[in-house]
Structure formats: C-alpha cells, structure tokens
Design a protein around this motif. Structure first.
Motif, PDB file in Angstrom:
ATOM      1  N   PHE A 194     -45.504  15.800 -35.408  1.00  0.00           N
ATOM      2  CA  PHE A 194     -46.778  15.367 -34.848  1.00  0.00           C
ATOM      3  C   PHE A 194     -47.528  16.543 -34.234  1.00  0.00           C
ATOM      4  CE2 PHE A 194     -44.355  11.241 -34.273  1.00  0.00           C
ATOM      5  CZ  PHE A 194     -44.998  10.591 -35.319  1.00  0.00           C
ATOM      6  N   ASN A 196     -49.474  16.235 -31.600  1.00  0.00           N
ATOM      7  CA  ASN A 196     -49.511  16.089 -30.145  1.00  0.00           C
ATOM      8  C   ASN A 196     -48.405  15.118 -29.720  1.00  0.00           C
ATOM      9  OD1 ASN A 196     -50.625  13.265 -30.001  1.00  0.00           O
ATOM     10  ND2 ASN A 196     -52.359  14.260 -31.044  1.00  0.00           N
ATOM     11  N   SER A 197     -48.277  14.887 -28.416  1.00  0.00           N
ATOM     12  CA  SER A 197     -47.157  14.101 -27.885  1.00  0.00           C
ATOM     13  C   SER A 197     -47.517  12.654 -27.599  1.00  0.00           C
ATOM     14  CB  SER A 197     -46.649  14.758 -26.590  1.00  0.00           C
ATOM     15  OG  SER A 197     -47.668  14.760 -25.608  1.00  0.00           O
ATOM     16  N   SER A 198     -48.597  12.139 -28.195  1.00  0.00           N
ATOM     17  CA  SER A 198     -49.081  10.797 -27.859  1.00  0.00           C
ATOM     18  C   SER A 198     -48.035   9.715 -28.059  1.00  0.00           C
ATOM     19  CB  SER A 198     -50.318  10.454 -28.702  1.00  0.00           C
ATOM     20  OG  SER A 198     -51.359  11.367 -28.434  1.00  0.00           O
ATOM     21  N   TYR A 199     -47.360   9.727 -29.208  1.00  0.00           N
ATOM     22  CA  TYR A 199     -46.380   8.671 -29.486  1.00  0.00           C
ATOM     23  C   TYR A 199     -45.209   8.736 -28.505  1.00  0.00           C
ATOM     24  CZ  TYR A 199     -48.762   7.601 -33.873  1.00  0.00           C
ATOM     25  OH  TYR A 199     -49.689   7.220 -34.804  1.00  0.00           O
ATOM     26  N   LEU A 200     -44.710   9.930 -28.270  1.00  0.00           N
ATOM     27  CA  LEU A 200     -43.595  10.088 -27.329  1.00  0.00           C
ATOM     28  C   LEU A 200     -44.016   9.678 -25.924  1.00  0.00           C
ATOM     29  CD1 LEU A 200     -40.754  11.022 -26.597  1.00  0.00           C
ATOM     30  CD2 LEU A 200     -41.657  13.357 -26.388  1.00  0.00           C
ATOM     31  N   ASP A 201     -45.204  10.104 -25.505  1.00  0.00           N
ATOM     32  CA  ASP A 201     -45.680   9.768 -24.160  1.00  0.00           C
ATOM     33  C   ASP A 201     -45.781   8.257 -23.972  1.00  0.00           C
ATOM     34  OD1 ASP A 201     -45.861  12.447 -23.647  1.00  0.00           O
ATOM     35  OD2 ASP A 201     -48.028  12.575 -23.977  1.00  0.00           O
ATOM     36  N   GLN A 202     -46.336   7.558 -24.971  1.00  0.00           N
ATOM     37  CA  GLN A 202     -46.496   6.111 -24.875  1.00  0.00           C
ATOM     38  C   GLN A 202     -45.151   5.398 -24.853  1.00  0.00           C
ATOM     39  OE1 GLN A 202     -49.264   4.197 -24.347  1.00  0.00           O
ATOM     40  NE2 GLN A 202     -50.164   6.203 -23.933  1.00  0.00           N
ATOM     41  N   TYR A 203     -44.205   5.900 -25.645  1.00  0.00           N
ATOM     42  CA  TYR A 203     -42.885   5.278 -25.677  1.00  0.00           C
ATOM     43  C   TYR A 203     -42.160   5.456 -24.340  1.00  0.00           C
ATOM     44  CZ  TYR A 203     -38.086   4.211 -26.980  1.00  0.00           C
ATOM     45  OH  TYR A 203     -36.823   3.679 -27.023  1.00  0.00           O
TER      46      TYR A 203
END
Length: 224
Positions: A194, A196-203
């Motif tokens: 990815f 950016n870290s959007s998916y990890l941050d949301q999880y």
C-alpha cells in the motif's frame, strides 16, 4: 577411525539418506528403500534408530535445523554474494520438498512439523529484528506464522501449476519455485504494497474501539 566414530558417521549417512528418500518418495518409503539408498542393510537402520518413527523424528529435527541455518546464513550473507550463488543447490531443494511433503501429509506429524517450523522461524526472525535487519511487528508470532504459511502454500500452488516437474528432481523444484517468487517477495518485503497506512490505521482503531489488542491465530497478544 574408531568404532564409535564410524558408528556416528554411519548414523548420519543413514539419516541423510532417509531425508532424501522421504523427500523423493514420501513418508511411506520403507526402511528397506532407505537402506538401499544408503547402500546398507535394513538391519543397520534398525540398529541405529530402532524404528521408522524414531528415524522420522530425527529427520524432522535435522531438516528444521538445516532450514533454520539456511535462513540465518542468508541473513548473514551480503546480497551481492547471495545472488551470485544462484541457481540454488540441490540440497536446498531436498529441504524444500521434505517440508512440502510434511505439510501435505497433515495429521499429527504434519501439524507438529509445521509448529516446529514456525517456532524456528520465530527464533531467527526475533534475532533479525534485534540486529536491525527486519522491522519489528506488533505481533511477531502472528507475522511469522503468516509468512511460513504463505511460503509453504505458495510452493504447493507453484508445483501444482507445473505438474511436469517431478518432486524428486530437487534442483528443478528449487529453480522453478524461486524463478517466480524472488522479485515479488523482495518487493513486498522491502517496499511494502500500500502507498499509505490507511487500512492498517483503521483496523487498529477498530481493535482499540472494541478493546481487542492484536492477537495471532494461537491467541498470543501483541507485546505493548
């Protein structure tokens, strides 16, 4: 050479013949077939190991130790030198096919082998993290388990797509597997996927909101 030294050498030769035999033909191979590959009598196999189960246990332990050593040596070798050694060795192919057969076999023996493989991988990964070679994980055991499962599963799929390669052609198995995996593996390990870290941050936010810390499949909670 003394009798004790000869006995030790003979045992090691039989064990290595058994590893190759199990890799080439599977774990149903007989003691007679193993003895024939080593050029000795079946009685000598029983003399050294007592039973096929004890022989298999020693083979498992040896394969895992050699696999661990192969990974550690790779981390200790410069990239230029490591890739100058391509194509990979027949001995590495034997380890790879033995591991594949152990996992395919399933049952108690296959499960135990997989768990020991994860434990070995966790040990050298933690060392690599401590040395600054690998980035740390929020849950090291979960990451290692995922990577081991992906590697073994990838080998199963790769060989299924190339049925013309016999499992006892260890060099061909090694070359075929790495030909299609080295570049994407290094890209993912080095650059990520990815942007950016959007998916990890949301999880992670979802876990925090539900008061659930990251855990692995075995229920291990991530270290704070």
């Amino acid at each position: 050479m003394s009798t004790a030294q000869e006995d030790l050498t003979g045992r090691a030769r039989l064990r290595d013949a058994a590893i190759e035999c199990f890799a080439a033909g599977g774990f149903d191979e007989s003691l007679r077939a193993i003895a024939a590959r080593a050029g000795v009598s079946a009685g000598l196999v029983r003399h050294h190991f007592g039973s096929k189960e004890q022989l298999r246990a020693e083979c498992d332990a040896t394969v895992l130790e050699r696999y661990r050593r192969l990974k550690v040596d790779s981390l200790n070798t410069s990239p230029a030198l490591l890739f100058s050694q391509l194509p990979y060795s027949r001995d590495g192919g034997i380890l790879m096919v033995y591991i594949l057969r152990s996992v395919r076999e399933g049952g108690a023996a296959g499960l135990e082998f997989m768990e020991r493989m994860v434990a070995e991988a966790l040990e050298f990964t933690q060392d690599a993290v401590a040395r600054g070679i690998v980035v740390p994980s929020r849950n090291e055991e979960a990451r290692v388990r995922f990577l081991v499962q992906q590697a073994v599963g990838g080998l199963v799929v790769q060989l299924a797509m190339h049925p013309g390669i016999a499992l006892d052609d260890f060099q061909a198995v090694m070359e075929q597997f790495y030909a299609g995996t080295i570049l994407p593996t290094l890209e993912l390990y080095t650059e990520g996927l990815f942007t950016n870290s959007s998916y990890l941050d949301q999880y992670l936010a979802l876990l925090a909101a539900n008061n659930h810390p990251p855990v692995g499949l075995a229920g291990q909670t991530a270290s704070p």
